[in-house]
Design a protein around this motif. Structure first.
Motif, mmCIF file in Angstrom:
data_model
loop_
_atom_site.group_PDB
_atom_site.id
_atom_site.type_symbol
_atom_site.label_atom_id
_atom_site.label_comp_id
_atom_site.label_asym_id
_atom_site.label_seq_id
_atom_site.Cartn_x
_atom_site.Cartn_y
_atom_site.Cartn_z
ATOM 1 N N GLU A 183 0.735 -1.164 0.006
ATOM 2 C CA GLU A 183 0.034 0.038 -0.067
ATOM 3 C C GLU A 183 0.945 1.170 0.095
ATOM 4 O O GLU A 183 0.585 2.253 -0.830
ATOM 5 N N MET A 208 4.228 3.687 -0.257
ATOM 6 C CA MET A 208 5.253 3.947 -1.128
ATOM 7 C C MET A 208 6.495 4.447 -0.212
ATOM 8 O O MET A 208 7.067 5.733 -0.458
ATOM 9 N N TYR A 222 9.159 8.620 -8.138
ATOM 10 C CA TYR A 222 7.946 8.891 -8.246
ATOM 11 C C TYR A 222 7.761 10.541 -8.230
ATOM 12 O O TYR A 222 7.262 11.141 -9.113
ATOM 13 N N GLY A 247 -2.976 10.931 1.300
ATOM 14 C CA GLY A 247 -2.077 10.296 0.488
ATOM 15 C C GLY A 247 -1.380 11.377 -0.303
ATOM 16 O O GLY A 247 -1.343 11.348 -1.583
ATOM 17 N N GLY A 276 1.631 12.160 -1.079
ATOM 18 C CA GLY A 276 2.924 11.885 -1.692
ATOM 19 C C GLY A 276 4.100 12.932 -1.389
ATOM 20 O O GLY A 276 4.098 13.685 -0.440
ATOM 21 N N PRO A 277 4.654 13.182 -2.741
ATOM 22 C CA PRO A 277 5.625 14.508 -2.473
ATOM 23 C C PRO A 277 5.217 15.706 -2.470
ATOM 24 O O PRO A 277 5.809 16.750 -2.801
ATOM 25 N N LEU A 287 -1.481 14.505 4.222
ATOM 26 C CA LEU A 287 -1.350 13.356 5.214
ATOM 27 C C LEU A 287 -0.720 12.222 4.306
ATOM 28 O O LEU A 287 -1.140 12.085 3.126
ATOM 29 N N ALA A 292 3.933 7.319 4.370
ATOM 30 C CA ALA A 292 5.264 7.033 4.091
ATOM 31 C C ALA A 292 6.223 8.267 4.474
ATOM 32 O O ALA A 292 6.071 9.245 3.886
ATOM 33 N N MET A 323 8.357 9.515 1.405
ATOM 34 C CA MET A 323 7.421 10.443 0.593
ATOM 35 C C MET A 323 7.148 11.945 1.122
ATOM 36 O O MET A 323 7.607 12.811 0.644
ATOM 37 N N GLN A 355 0.764 9.647 8.767
ATOM 38 C CA GLN A 355 -0.320 8.964 9.267
ATOM 39 C C GLN A 355 -0.953 8.192 8.188
ATOM 40 O O GLN A 355 -1.333 8.104 6.969
ATOM 41 N N LEU A 378 -3.581 5.351 6.962
ATOM 42 C CA LEU A 378 -5.055 5.074 6.950
ATOM 43 C C LEU A 378 -5.227 3.564 7.006
ATOM 44 O O LEU A 378 -4.613 2.904 6.216
ATOM 45 N N ASN A 413 -5.601 12.670 -4.561
ATOM 46 C CA ASN A 413 -5.322 11.896 -5.787
ATOM 47 C C ASN A 413 -4.392 10.662 -5.826
ATOM 48 O O ASN A 413 -3.394 10.748 -5.140
ATOM 49 N N SER A 414 -4.773 9.557 -6.553
ATOM 50 C CA SER A 414 -3.943 8.501 -6.768
ATOM 51 C C SER A 414 -3.818 7.820 -5.294
ATOM 52 O O SER A 414 -2.795 6.934 -5.253
ATOM 53 N N LEU A 415 -4.604 7.934 -4.504
ATOM 54 C CA LEU A 415 -4.569 7.164 -3.131
ATOM 55 C C LEU A 415 -5.454 5.875 -3.339
ATOM 56 O O LEU A 415 -5.107 4.837 -2.744
ATOM 57 N N HIS A 452 -4.520 2.285 -4.065
ATOM 58 C CA HIS A 452 -3.479 1.755 -3.000
ATOM 59 C C HIS A 452 -4.132 0.868 -1.942
ATOM 60 O O HIS A 452 -3.831 -0.015 -1.321
ATOM 61 N N LEU A 453 -5.541 1.029 -1.940
ATOM 62 C CA LEU A 453 -6.180 0.611 -0.638
ATOM 63 C C LEU A 453 -7.014 -0.584 -0.730
ATOM 64 O O LEU A 453 -7.747 -0.436 -1.645
HETATM 65 C C1 LIG Z 1 0.601 7.304 -5.861
HETATM 66 S S1 LIG Z 1 1.025 8.029 -4.648
HETATM 67 C C2 LIG Z 1 0.102 9.431 -4.942
HETATM 68 C C3 LIG Z 1 0.723 10.835 -4.347
HETATM 69 C C4 LIG Z 1 -0.030 12.162 -4.411
HETATM 70 N N1 LIG Z 1 -1.439 12.286 -4.082
HETATM 71 C C5 LIG Z 1 0.136 12.649 -6.012
HETATM 72 O O1 LIG Z 1 -0.836 12.604 -6.540
HETATM 73 O O2 LIG Z 1 1.119 12.720 -6.508
HETATM 74 C C6 LIG Z 1 0.006 7.351 -3.231
HETATM 75 C C7 LIG Z 1 0.377 7.751 -1.985
HETATM 76 O O3 LIG Z 1 -0.310 7.417 -1.107
HETATM 77 C C8 LIG Z 1 0.178 6.929 0.213
HETATM 78 N N2 LIG Z 1 -0.341 5.666 0.965
HETATM 79 C C9 LIG Z 1 -0.634 4.450 0.315
HETATM 80 N N3 LIG Z 1 -1.582 3.679 1.235
HETATM 81 C C10 LIG Z 1 -1.855 4.615 2.303
HETATM 82 C C11 LIG Z 1 -2.314 4.557 3.435
HETATM 83 N N4 LIG Z 1 -3.148 3.419 3.835
HETATM 84 N N5 LIG Z 1 -2.494 5.590 4.155
HETATM 85 C C12 LIG Z 1 -1.811 6.712 4.179
HETATM 86 N N6 LIG Z 1 -0.984 6.754 2.929
HETATM 87 C C13 LIG Z 1 -0.995 5.697 1.873
HETATM 88 C C14 LIG Z 1 1.648 6.406 -0.524
HETATM 89 O O4 LIG Z 1 2.759 6.278 0.417
HETATM 90 C C15 LIG Z 1 1.904 7.393 -1.642
HETATM 91 O O5 LIG Z 1 2.586 8.313 -1.103
#
Ligand SMILES: C[S@@+](CC[C@H](N)C(=O)[O-])C[C@H]1O[C@@H](n2cnc3c(N)ncnc32)[C@H](O)[C@@H]1O
Length: 220
Positions: free
Chosen positions: A9, A11, A20, A52, A54-55, A74, A77, A80, A102, A104, A119-121, A124-125
């Motif tokens: 889940e 990164m 990324y 989520g 990310g950077p 939030l 990782a 990130m 944090q 989730l 976006n793009s979270l 992953h779930l």
């Molecule tokens: C594909 S990246 C998207 C990052 C950013 N939103 C973007 O659009 O560039 C997904 C992010 O969600 C985070 N993530 C994944 N599962 C998560 C969870 N259960 N709780 C918190 N963060 C999570 C990952 O660590 C990663 O940084």
């Protein structure tokens, strides 16, 4: 095509996070800001939560677009968040964007938000309610919600075609990430079912590009 969950889940590998962060997602991240502009008429001046993050490219773009907004960003990782902190400092936005490590599902967050962004979270779930319940529990009345993600293609051939079109020249690590993300993405109908479970049926779910979907609206 059957969903295949992401192997991990989070990164949280430094190499993966850096690859990324260095990739060019400006077109889809700018699309995210444009969708918010269409959804929220006028100048947003409230408190937003990016789940989520990310950077932190989207929180940074959001902060520039809405100079009176504050953003809590939030991610689970730390790798990130280290990159996010650099981006925020490079933009001089430390006073307006705060980072939170944090994972989730989170216990109830302390604050309530005027806008809930992600976006793009979602893809992953493994339990998408980790996102939808956080949104429901953290929203002020009438909050604006914008969630954008990949849409699962109908066949492996369609996956290959998207990879060739959008990641043909990308480093191998990013091509693999993109492929895994497309297989892990949810369909429009799956998301409508998730929203019904979370009592968020007021939000609309639609395809917005050949590979993206958006879930958007105001909460009642
Ligand atoms: C594909 S990246 C998207 C990052 C950013 N939103 C973007 O659009 O560039 C997904 C992010 O969600 C985070 N993530 C994944 N599962 C998560 C969870 N259960 N709780 C918190 N963060 C999570 C990952 O660590 C990663 O940084």
């Amino acid at each position: 095509m059957k969903r295949i969950p992401e192997p991990e889940e989070l990164m949280d590998e430094a190499d993966q996070a850096l690859a990324y962060a260095q990739a060019d997602f400006s077109a889809s991240n700018e699309l995210f800001i444009q969708l918010f502009e269409q959804l929220y008429a006028g100048e947003f001046t409230g408190l937003a939560l990016d789940l989520g993050c990310g950077p932190a490219d989207i929180p940074v773009r959001f902060a520039w677009r809405y100079p009176q907004a504050s953003i809590d960003a939030l991610d689970g990782a730390q790798a990130m968040l280290d990159l996010a902190r650099q981006a925020i400092e490079n933009n001089g936005l430390e006073q307006r964007i705060s980072l939170h490590c944090q994972y989730l599902p989170a216990p109830r967050l302390e604050k309530k938000y005027d806008a809930l962004l992600s976006n793009s979270l979602l893809h992953h779930l493994n339990d998408p309610q980790d996102l939808w319940q956080t949104i429901r529990n953290s929203a002020k009345p009438d909050a604006t919600v914008l969630v954008m993600d990949l849409l699962r293609p109908e066949s492996p051939q369609a996956v290959d075609a998207l990879i060739a079109e959008y990641a043909g020249d990308a480093p191998e690590v990013l091509r693999r990430d993109f492929e895994a993300s497309l297989y892990a993405a949810y369909t429009l109908d799956e998301i409508r079912g998730q929203l019904a479970v979370a009592s968020l049926q007021g939000l609309t779910v639609s395809q917005i590009s050949d590979r993206h979907l958006a879930v958007q609206g105001r909460l009642v």
